[in-house]
Design an enzyme around this catalytic site. Structure first.
Site, mmCIF file in Angstrom:
data_model
loop_
_atom_site.group_PDB
_atom_site.id
_atom_site.type_symbol
_atom_site.label_atom_id
_atom_site.label_comp_id
_atom_site.label_asym_id
_atom_site.label_seq_id
_atom_site.Cartn_x
_atom_site.Cartn_y
_atom_site.Cartn_z
ATOM 1 N N GLN A 349 40.229 41.597 35.599
ATOM 2 C CA GLN A 349 40.002 40.380 35.001
ATOM 3 C C GLN A 349 38.792 39.730 34.506
ATOM 4 O O GLN A 349 38.120 40.564 34.713
ATOM 5 C CB GLN A 349 39.712 38.974 36.114
ATOM 6 C CG GLN A 349 39.699 37.605 35.882
ATOM 7 C CD GLN A 349 41.999 37.948 36.444
ATOM 8 O OE1 GLN A 349 42.219 37.712 37.436
ATOM 9 N NE2 GLN A 349 42.677 37.449 35.061
ATOM 10 N N THR A 520 36.152 38.987 41.512
ATOM 11 C CA THR A 520 37.391 38.597 41.484
ATOM 12 C C THR A 520 38.483 39.910 42.836
ATOM 13 O O THR A 520 37.988 40.844 42.209
ATOM 14 C CB THR A 520 38.716 38.091 40.736
ATOM 15 O OG1 THR A 520 38.679 39.297 39.889
ATOM 16 C CG2 THR A 520 37.855 37.258 39.841
ATOM 17 N N THR A 521 38.683 39.369 43.561
ATOM 18 C CA THR A 521 39.945 40.304 44.239
ATOM 19 C C THR A 521 40.816 39.824 43.678
ATOM 20 O O THR A 521 42.198 40.152 44.102
ATOM 21 C CB THR A 521 40.026 39.764 45.530
ATOM 22 O OG1 THR A 521 38.804 39.945 46.191
ATOM 23 C CG2 THR A 521 40.654 41.324 46.390
ATOM 24 N N HIS A 522 40.796 40.273 42.423
ATOM 25 C CA HIS A 522 42.916 40.397 41.391
ATOM 26 C C HIS A 522 42.572 41.969 40.137
ATOM 27 O O HIS A 522 41.961 41.746 39.442
ATOM 28 C CB HIS A 522 42.352 39.467 40.212
ATOM 29 C CG HIS A 522 42.043 38.280 40.807
ATOM 30 N ND1 HIS A 522 41.075 36.970 40.184
ATOM 31 C CD2 HIS A 522 41.906 37.219 41.721
ATOM 32 C CE1 HIS A 522 41.552 35.932 40.539
ATOM 33 N NE2 HIS A 522 41.490 36.196 41.899
ATOM 34 N N ASN A 523 42.403 42.751 41.129
ATOM 35 C CA ASN A 523 43.080 44.391 40.819
ATOM 36 C C ASN A 523 44.031 44.822 41.066
ATOM 37 O O ASN A 523 45.326 43.875 41.797
ATOM 38 C CB ASN A 523 42.874 45.415 42.259
ATOM 39 C CG ASN A 523 41.231 44.919 42.914
ATOM 40 O OD1 ASN A 523 41.110 44.459 43.782
ATOM 41 N ND2 ASN A 523 40.127 45.451 42.201
#
Lengths: 595, 234
Positions: A349, A520-523
């Site tokens: 992100q 963010t924890t958006h891998n």
């Protein structure tokens, strides 16, 4: 070899978070015996997340009590393939979960839908600007192989499961005032009304509207009314307590997999969940066409083989990819030769933001917050604006949120303030109650040199090679972030009562992606969905091309990352996959698409 | 042999720290009532060093300094416990000399060992004068030099760790023995762990006048009361 083999089950599910529990609910109620293997412990909102004990900033937000333990398993990281990757020794940039509910108990609850063009990103840009627009060697964006129209019923269903509050912008093609006019047509409105807005996010929305943009409330899984979901779960209204991200919600006011799904499934004859069950690998049949089950280490440290007809991979995106690599499922991506698919198209992100300092008569009360509390505009998300002359694909929403005022981390100070000492102390005190923020939440294109594979040196406590992440912001995204930050600054300058602002661009010039500061924890990506086995790991139904009884869930499916938070899109995909498992695969197990 | 924390910190005053003895009301809750026991982790010299360092990070003004707010005690407890032992930290080698800043912490030491080694390495400073023997300007220069240039990986890691711990100790819930009398929370106006704002969040620009309250339900003093106490005690 596994020490012990258990009786066969119909379905084994790796992971007890959002996708794993949704799969268990749908398949158990479809007549399949389901076993969920969760690597963490049992925990529950009522008994583990109750305030005020849960409102412990140090324990949960800074010492990561609810998140995965990297001393057991972590990954190694480097920016470029020429560098030596080193272990991520503590959590930082992203916070995967562990335990019942997974990261789904400590999400913020911002729940978006993908745009129609997001799901056809390559064809959309080729149609609009021609083939040469995507000829950049730096970019490997592709279509998802599933359309918005196909996903819509499933996106809608998850909004019901989680009780999302929001303002619809497009119902059946009719544009509605106050919602997001750029969203794809929805079959109906959100199940709940939008959140109340504090002063800071209101000032942002007014500034954005003044410039002709279209502000709307961020769709929220922080509940706005008493609500019963389609599974019969009872949820309560959010208290705006400001302990949302990184915390579980003891008020039953943030939708999570435990209260929304698990509680309505536990006790079902077809459902069993085993805690402290750490999956080591997916086992394959000798003919190489199917998986036979999974091997895990149980709470006594013993290896156990759980045979199953169907394997659902519902671990966090990164660990799904890791399991494929250590199990030899699919062909690993080879960066030098551009062959293989497992680990390919890892994305993240791209964030850029302004901290805004208001006049002293603006009292923001930042501690009155919620994870999805805020306003946004979508005027600069993928394809919502003319990008012909801008030289980048993708985009993002621009929003203002008020998630918390927890003072260990919430210390807004003007540009040039020292990092400690009297001047710092004075600045923290003076600005704490008079600040806000405006954020570009930008997309992340796939790029050949950003990928996941296995590390040659470091291992986890079980002796398996660690996952190795190679990532930096592609040039495309650096251009996007620079452009987006200019739009952020224009809005800030149009806002009332602003004294000054300070900007940060994670993808700015000379800035390399770092695993240290939280982003963010958006891998996403690494096991992407598609219609071509040469560029995807699973077909458009989430079924592995190489092993037809393995179904894959989560953000690892995203061919590139959206300008949105991933939970809404990945849960739409999950219900889409489950529908095809129930209606097409289980009655007649086979590859659902020809390779 | 037992050392009083108060006595150890008093030495700092003798060494010329501008801050006076820490001002403490009687212990405010059962969790924080640890006065009079020995340090869990530090020895006296380390405690004096840490007190001097964290008071450069967070000096006294109208609100207490870090050590006055219990930050040394907080750090002592943290380093003696699971955090200090490196719980949640991946510490498998190898540990190469050359690392990228984007890769984060790459030393083989859990936090407690990092702090011990860091104090040992930087104590004495650039010109052989100990931190606690310097005047205020000298202490500021000493700590500032640690932040500006990375003398060594240990010194750099130590500085970052101490700044993080000082911040945690000043603003974490008082059950961890820092943030005494809610010093950090009163300074910014954070009401604490008891949080229910459903009927207030959309009241714009209205002050929310409550005293802070932590997890242990202990009401905090208001800022006015606190300042009055401070001036009374000198």
């Amino acid at each position: 070899m596994a020490a012990r083999t258990l009786p066969k089950t119909d379905v084994v599910i790796i992971g007890g978070g959002w996708t794993g529990l949704a799969a268990a609910y749908e398949l158990a109620n479809n007549g399949q015996r389901c076993v969920v293997l969760e690597r963490g412990r049992y925990r529950h909102d009522a008994t583990y997340f109750a305030g005020p004990g849960e409102h412990d900033d140090l324990k949960y937000a800074h010492q990561y009590e609810h998140m995965m333990d990297v001393s057991t398993q972590t990954l190694t990281f480097r920016n470029t393939p020429e560098q030596t990757a080193l272990p991520m020794r503590r959590l930082g940039s992203f916070l995967p979960g562990q335990g019942l509910g997974g990261a789904g108990i400590h999400w913020n609850g911002q729940n978006w839908r993908p745009l129609p063009q997001d799901l056809q990103m390559r064809s959309f840009y080729v149609d609009r600007y021609g083939e040469q627009f995507l000829s950049d060697d730096d970019i490997t964006v592709q279509d998802w192989g599933v359309t918005y129209e196909e996903l819509e019923p499933h996106l809608d269903f998850f909004e019901r499961v989680a009780g999302i509050g929001g303002a619809a912008g497009n119902v059946g093609g009719e544009i509605r005032e106050g919602g997001n006019p750029f969203e794809g047509p929805r079959s109906r409105d959100y199940p709940n009304p939008p959140m109340k807005q504090p002063i800071a996010t209101t000032l942002f929305a007014q500034g954005a509207a003044q410039l002709g943009y279209n502000p709307f409330p961020i769709p929220s899984a922080n509940l706005t009314a008493a609500y019963e979901n389609p599974y019969g779960a009872q949820l309560h209204p959010c208290t705006y307590c400001g302990f949302c991200e990184r915390f579980g919600c003891g008020y039953y006011a943030k939708a999570d997999p435990i209260i929304c799904i698990y509680d309505r499934l536990v006790g079902h004859d077809n459902f069993e969940i085993r805690f402290n069950a750490y999956v080591m690998r997916v086992d394959k049949s000798s003919d190489g066409k199917t998986a036979t089950g999974v091997t895990y280490v149980d709470e006594d440290g013993q290896e156990v083989f759980q045979p199953a007809d169907i394997v659902c991979m519902c671990a966090y995106s990164l660990w799904n990819v890791h399991l494929m690599l250590v199990s030899g499922l699919g062909e690993p991506y080879d960066f030098r030769n551009r062959t293989g698919t497992v680990g390919r198209n890892y994305a993240y992100q791209t964030l850029a933001a302004a901290t805004v300092f208001f006049e002293k008569d603006i009292l923001t009360n930042p501690f009155m917050g919620a994870g999805a509390l805020g306003m946004a505009i979508d005027d600069f998300n993928t394809g919502n604006f003319d990008q012909g002359d801008l030289g980048f694909v993708g985009g993002g929403y621009i929003g203002s949120t008020q998630t918390n005022g927890r003072p260990i981390a919430y210390q807004p100070t003007p540009a040039g303030t020292p990092g400690f000492g009297l001047e710092w102390k004075r600045a923290v005190r003076d600005n704490y109650n008079h600040s806000g923020g405006v954020l570009l939440h930008g997309s992340s294109v796939a790029s050949p040199s950003n990928f996941l594979d296995l590390d040659p040196t470091y291992t986890d406590v079980f002796g398996r090679p660690l996952l190795r992440m190679t990532f930096d912001f592609p040039e495309n995204d650096r251009r996007m972030a620079a452009y987006g930050l200019e739009r952020v600054v224009e809005i800030v300058e149009a806002m009332d009562s602003v004294v000054s602002y300070a900007t940060v661009n994670r993808a700015g010039p000379e800035q390399n992606y770092s695993v240290v500061p939280y982003q963010t924890t958006h891998n996403t990506g690494g096991a992407v969905i598609g219609t071509d086995p040469g560029t995807s790991v699973v077909n458009r139904y989430g079924q592995m091309w190489d092993y037809h009884n393995v179904f894959v869930f989560g953000a690892c499916l995203f061919p590139q990352n959206l300008g949105y938070n991933p939970t809404g899109p990945l849960m739409g995909l999950a219900y889409w996959t489950l529908e095809h498992m129930k209606n097409a695969y289980i009655p007649n197990p086979r590859p659902l698409m020809d390779a | 042999m037992k050392f009083s924390r108060r006595a150890v910190l008093a030495h700092i005053g003798a060494a010329g720290l501008s801050a006076a003895l820490p001002v403490r009301s009687p212990a405010q809750n059962a969790y924080a009532d640890l006065e009079g026991r020995p340090w869990f982790f530090f020895n006296d010299e380390q405690a004096r060093f840490v007190a001097a360092m964290v008071d450069i990070f967070i000096p006294e003004d109208e609100f207490p300094s870090a050590s006055q707010a219990g930050v040394v005690d907080f750090i002592d407890l943290q380093l003696a416990g699971p955090y200090g032992r490196g719980e949640g930290l991946y510490l498998q080698g190898p540990f190469p000399e050359s690392t990228l800043p984007t890769q984060g912490y790459q030393l083989p030491y859990p936090p407690a060992e990092l702090v011990s080694r860091g104090i040992e390495e930087v104590e004495g400073g650039q010109d052989g004068i100990r931190l606690v023997d310097r005047d205020l300007a000298g202490r500021e220069a000493f700590v500032g030099a640690l932040s500006g240039t990375q003398q060594s990986p240990v010194a750099g890691g130590f500085f970052d760790e101490m700044l993080k711990l000082a911040n945690w100790g000043y603003f974490a819930d008082p059950i961890y023995d820092g943030n005494r009398d809610y010093a950090g929370w009163r300074m910014v106006g954070f009401p604490g762990a008891h949080a229910y704002y459903l009927s207030f969040v959309d009241k714009h620009n209205v002050p929310y006048p409550v005293d802070p309250k932590g997890i242990a339900h202990v009401p905090g003093e208001g800022p006015a009361e606190f300042l009055e106490t401070r001036s009374r005690e000198g």
